[in-house]
Scaffold this motif. Structure first.
Motif, PDB file in Angstrom:
ATOM      1  N   GLU A   8       0.675  -0.694   0.106  1.00  0.00           N
ATOM      2  CA  GLU A   8       0.118  -0.079   0.185  1.00  0.00           C
ATOM      3  C   GLU A   8       0.566   1.501   0.308  1.00  0.00           C
ATOM      4  OE1 GLU A   8      -3.288   0.122  -0.190  1.00  0.00           O
ATOM      5  OE2 GLU A   8      -3.850  -1.534   0.491  1.00  0.00           O
ATOM      6  N   ASN A  43       2.738   0.610 -11.557  1.00  0.00           N
ATOM      7  CA  ASN A  43       2.415   0.755  -9.802  1.00  0.00           C
ATOM      8  C   ASN A  43       3.235  -0.409 -10.003  1.00  0.00           C
ATOM      9  OD1 ASN A  43       1.751  -1.162 -11.336  1.00  0.00           O
ATOM     10  ND2 ASN A  43      -0.394  -1.953 -10.564  1.00  0.00           N
ATOM     11  N   GLU A  59      -4.257   4.542  -5.495  1.00  0.00           N
ATOM     12  CA  GLU A  59      -5.618   5.993  -6.357  1.00  0.00           C
ATOM     13  C   GLU A  59      -5.030   6.180  -6.565  1.00  0.00           C
ATOM     14  OE1 GLU A  59      -8.677   3.879  -7.288  1.00  0.00           O
ATOM     15  OE2 GLU A  59      -8.007   2.638  -5.556  1.00  0.00           O
ATOM     16  N   GLU A  61      -6.034   9.906  -7.358  1.00  0.00           N
ATOM     17  CA  GLU A  61      -6.211  11.181  -5.791  1.00  0.00           C
ATOM     18  C   GLU A  61      -5.709  11.058  -5.046  1.00  0.00           C
ATOM     19  OE1 GLU A  61      -9.332   7.516  -5.861  1.00  0.00           O
ATOM     20  OE2 GLU A  61      -8.381   8.996  -7.709  1.00  0.00           O
ATOM     21  N   ASP A  62      -4.774   9.607  -4.718  1.00  0.00           N
ATOM     22  CA  ASP A  62      -3.840  10.166  -3.658  1.00  0.00           C
ATOM     23  C   ASP A  62      -2.730  11.057  -3.959  1.00  0.00           C
ATOM     24  OD1 ASP A  62      -5.723   7.943  -2.576  1.00  0.00           O
ATOM     25  OD2 ASP A  62      -4.506   6.264  -2.739  1.00  0.00           O
ATOM     26  N   ALA A  79      -6.513  11.888 -11.702  1.00  0.00           N
ATOM     27  CA  ALA A  79      -7.736  10.611 -12.293  1.00  0.00           C
ATOM     28  C   ALA A  79      -7.979   9.681 -13.075  1.00  0.00           C
ATOM     29  CB  ALA A  79      -9.352  11.214 -12.953  1.00  0.00           C
ATOM     30  N   ALA A  80      -7.655   8.397 -12.911  1.00  0.00           N
ATOM     31  CA  ALA A  80      -7.723   7.412 -14.217  1.00  0.00           C
ATOM     32  C   ALA A  80      -8.660   7.408 -14.978  1.00  0.00           C
ATOM     33  CB  ALA A  80      -7.374   5.950 -12.563  1.00  0.00           C
TER      34      ALA A  80
END
Length: 80
Positions: A8, A43, A59, A61-62, A79-80
């Motif tokens: 994470e 990622n 995410e 937005e994180d 945003a994705a």
């Protein structure tokens, strides 16, 4: 592609001066991934000393808070 583990984003260390996330690797070095690469949809963090890789769970937005910590404006949109 096989990864060593799923980590994470909040378990990683963010270095604002280099805009890089790191996480300890079993080989003694650290997995690394750049904030910009994560914004671009990457990622997978790699260890520069061995062949291990981890998948970073986050995410899009994180990422805004980490741009703020680095003193940078967040790219638009997050945003994705």
């Amino acid at each position: 592609m096989s990864t060593y583990d799923d980590i994470e984003i909040e378990d990683m260390t963010f270095l604002p001066e280099t805009q890089m996330f790191t996480y300890p690797c079993p080989c003694g070095d650290r997995f690394e991934i750049l904030l910009e690469d994560m914004f671009d949809g990457e990622n997978i963090a790699v260890c520069p000393s061995c062949s291990l890789m981890i998948e970073v769970i986050f995410e899009p937005e994180d990422l805004a808070e980490f741009y703020e910590k680095a003193g940078l404006p967040a790219p638009t949109p997050i945003a994705a």
